[in-house]
Scaffold this motif. Structure first.
Motif, mmCIF file in Angstrom:
data_model
loop_
_atom_site.group_PDB
_atom_site.id
_atom_site.type_symbol
_atom_site.label_atom_id
_atom_site.label_comp_id
_atom_site.label_asym_id
_atom_site.label_seq_id
_atom_site.Cartn_x
_atom_site.Cartn_y
_atom_site.Cartn_z
ATOM 1 N N GLY A 1 -10.409 -9.997 -26.670
ATOM 2 C CA GLY A 1 -10.412 -11.517 -26.823
ATOM 3 C C GLY A 1 -11.075 -12.502 -26.058
ATOM 4 N N LEU A 2 -10.905 -12.438 -24.590
ATOM 5 C CA LEU A 2 -11.613 -13.103 -23.560
ATOM 6 C C LEU A 2 -13.132 -12.986 -24.009
ATOM 7 C CD1 LEU A 2 -9.819 -12.735 -20.138
ATOM 8 C CD2 LEU A 2 -10.112 -14.790 -21.628
ATOM 9 N N VAL A 3 -13.754 -11.771 -24.068
ATOM 10 C CA VAL A 3 -15.231 -11.723 -24.337
ATOM 11 C C VAL A 3 -15.512 -12.537 -25.575
ATOM 12 C CG1 VAL A 3 -17.095 -10.189 -24.766
ATOM 13 C CG2 VAL A 3 -15.234 -9.717 -22.831
ATOM 14 N N TRP A 4 -14.562 -12.176 -26.485
ATOM 15 C CA TRP A 4 -15.121 -12.734 -27.528
ATOM 16 C C TRP A 4 -14.901 -14.420 -27.795
ATOM 17 C CZ3 TRP A 4 -13.233 -9.848 -32.660
ATOM 18 C CH2 TRP A 4 -13.976 -10.451 -33.947
ATOM 19 N N ALA A 5 -13.851 -14.745 -27.387
ATOM 20 C CA ALA A 5 -13.701 -16.153 -26.994
ATOM 21 C C ALA A 5 -14.964 -17.008 -26.316
ATOM 22 C CB ALA A 5 -12.252 -16.602 -26.392
ATOM 23 N N PHE A 6 -15.263 -16.165 -25.334
ATOM 24 C CA PHE A 6 -16.384 -16.748 -24.429
ATOM 25 C C PHE A 6 -17.509 -16.830 -25.311
ATOM 26 C CE2 PHE A 6 -20.091 -16.021 -22.096
ATOM 27 C CZ PHE A 6 -20.331 -17.078 -20.912
ATOM 28 N N ALA A 7 -17.938 -15.844 -26.056
ATOM 29 C CA ALA A 7 -19.222 -15.852 -26.860
ATOM 30 C C ALA A 7 -19.122 -16.914 -27.917
ATOM 31 C CB ALA A 7 -19.574 -14.330 -27.304
ATOM 32 N N VAL A 8 -18.233 -16.855 -28.890
ATOM 33 C CA VAL A 8 -18.031 -17.796 -29.713
ATOM 34 C C VAL A 8 -18.029 -19.150 -29.402
ATOM 35 C CG1 VAL A 8 -16.662 -18.210 -31.762
ATOM 36 C CG2 VAL A 8 -16.997 -15.961 -31.338
ATOM 37 N N GLU A 9 -17.043 -19.393 -28.345
ATOM 38 C CA GLU A 9 -16.992 -20.984 -28.026
ATOM 39 C C GLU A 9 -18.241 -21.383 -27.475
ATOM 40 O OE1 GLU A 9 -14.008 -21.690 -25.278
ATOM 41 O OE2 GLU A 9 -12.274 -21.298 -26.682
ATOM 42 N N ARG A 10 -19.055 -20.502 -26.941
ATOM 43 C CA ARG A 10 -20.527 -21.085 -26.409
ATOM 44 C C ARG A 10 -21.627 -21.023 -27.450
ATOM 45 N NH1 ARG A 10 -21.289 -22.853 -21.598
ATOM 46 N NH2 ARG A 10 -23.487 -21.965 -21.520
ATOM 47 N N MET A 11 -21.323 -20.358 -28.516
ATOM 48 C CA MET A 11 -22.193 -20.608 -29.731
ATOM 49 C C MET A 11 -21.931 -21.639 -30.670
ATOM 50 S SD MET A 11 -23.141 -16.625 -30.630
ATOM 51 C CE MET A 11 -21.486 -16.062 -31.003
ATOM 52 N N THR A 12 -20.402 -21.760 -31.082
ATOM 53 C CA THR A 12 -20.067 -22.556 -31.898
ATOM 54 C C THR A 12 -19.467 -23.928 -31.738
ATOM 55 O OG1 THR A 12 -17.817 -21.594 -32.210
ATOM 56 C CG2 THR A 12 -19.521 -20.683 -33.414
ATOM 57 N N GLY A 13 -18.857 -23.822 -30.170
ATOM 58 C CA GLY A 13 -18.165 -25.012 -29.883
ATOM 59 C C GLY A 13 -16.750 -25.262 -30.212
ATOM 60 N N GLN A 14 -16.289 -24.121 -30.904
ATOM 61 C CA GLN A 14 -14.608 -24.052 -31.416
ATOM 62 C C GLN A 14 -13.770 -23.458 -30.316
ATOM 63 O OE1 GLN A 14 -15.634 -21.898 -35.089
ATOM 64 N NE2 GLN A 14 -15.091 -23.730 -36.421
ATOM 65 N N THR A 15 -12.545 -24.053 -30.497
ATOM 66 C CA THR A 15 -11.627 -23.361 -29.629
ATOM 67 C C THR A 15 -11.118 -22.103 -30.464
ATOM 68 O OG1 THR A 15 -9.890 -24.580 -30.748
ATOM 69 C CG2 THR A 15 -10.443 -25.865 -28.842
ATOM 70 N N VAL A 16 -10.118 -21.254 -29.481
ATOM 71 C CA VAL A 16 -9.462 -20.192 -30.246
ATOM 72 C C VAL A 16 -8.970 -20.426 -31.517
ATOM 73 C CG1 VAL A 16 -8.134 -18.033 -29.834
ATOM 74 C CG2 VAL A 16 -9.592 -18.999 -27.818
ATOM 75 N N ALA A 17 -8.081 -21.672 -31.454
ATOM 76 C CA ALA A 17 -7.356 -21.928 -32.585
ATOM 77 C C ALA A 17 -8.401 -22.162 -33.811
ATOM 78 C CB ALA A 17 -6.398 -23.043 -32.117
ATOM 79 N N GLU A 18 -9.240 -23.008 -33.413
ATOM 80 C CA GLU A 18 -10.164 -23.188 -34.575
ATOM 81 C C GLU A 18 -11.064 -21.873 -35.055
ATOM 82 O OE1 GLU A 18 -11.266 -27.697 -32.993
ATOM 83 O OE2 GLU A 18 -12.493 -26.141 -32.538
ATOM 84 N N GLN A 19 -11.400 -21.044 -34.270
ATOM 85 C CA GLN A 19 -11.784 -19.970 -34.647
ATOM 86 C C GLN A 19 -10.929 -18.941 -35.667
ATOM 87 O OE1 GLN A 19 -13.331 -17.607 -31.341
ATOM 88 N NE2 GLN A 19 -13.697 -19.470 -30.140
ATOM 89 N N LEU A 20 -9.757 -19.302 -35.449
ATOM 90 C CA LEU A 20 -8.728 -18.274 -36.336
ATOM 91 C C LEU A 20 -8.250 -19.149 -37.399
ATOM 92 C CD1 LEU A 20 -6.161 -16.919 -33.302
ATOM 93 C CD2 LEU A 20 -8.222 -15.790 -34.680
#
Length: 228
Positions: free
Chosen positions: A135-154
């Protein structure tokens, strides 16, 4: 399996030989054009079966560590952390929590799903720790690419993050439980620095880090990794 045709095969070692004469008929039912011998050669693979140079299976066998009932009982008697739970309760046989080490370990105890997923079972911490690290690795990669928080990603409309999370969670849970059903805890495997204790500490740190990330983003409404 190899197919060899011819009439002059001298010798074959460790192989099965089938010789059949094929009669090729011409238009006349009583006339024959010729014959051929068919030789079927099967290669021997005893070396890989015995695990000599056995590739992946040989490497996996080299990581396995045998944990015996005697070793578990000895650790249970000598290790102070096994004499009381984190809440101060004394482990007792047959209780729901805490259970003696010999009863909660997949190598020596009950391997049923309820036992493995109990509060002191081998499953919950192992699975949660692995999911937190992913989850941490996923959150880091997606936040860097999209600028979305974890809650927004879900939970954002049109987002597939929740589906992907549930799929990965089921996959990792299944992959973690299968060895336990076969009598292997994470302590049964080690390869260089990749040990069960290191995984536990990394998993615990990741769980705390992921919780801190979600709480921070909840109050700030800003993706933490995107600001880095």
């Amino acid at each position: 399996m190899a197919l060899v045709t011819g009439s002059g095969i001298a010798a074959l070692s460790s192989s099965s030989l089938i010789s059949n004469k094929l009669r090729v008929q011409s238009k006349s039912p009583t006339s024959f054009i010729g014959t051929r011998n068919l030789v079927v050669v099967r290669a021997s693979s005893n070396k890989s079966r015995d695990g000599g140079d056995g590739g992946i299976s040989g490497v996996l066998d080299g990581t396995k560590k045998e944990i015996t009932r005697e070793e578990v009982l000895k650790n249970q008697a000598e290790n102070e952390s096994e004499k009381r739970s984190v809440f101060g309760a004394v482990p007792s046989s047959g209780s729901l929590y805490p259970r003696p080490e010999v009863e909660r370990r997949p190598e020596t105890g009950d391997r049923s799903f309820p036992s493995l997923m109990a509060f002191d079972g081998a499953g919950p911490e192992t699975i949660n720790g692995r999911l937190a690290m992913i989850g941490l690795v996923w959150a880091f990669a997606v936040e860097r690419m999209t600028g979305q928080t974890v809650a927004e990603q879900l939970y954002s409309p049109g987002s597939t993050g929740l589906f992907h999370f549930l799929a990965v969670a089921q996959l990792f849970a299944y992959a973690s439980l299968v060895p336990m059903f076969k009598g292997e805890s994470p302590d049964s495997r080690s390869f260089g620095p990749f040990r069960a204790m290191a995984e536990r500490w990394n998993g615990r740190t990741a769980m705390l880090g992921f919780l801190a990330l979600v709480i921070t983003e909840f109050f700030t409404k800003t993706p933490v990794f995107h600001m880095m």
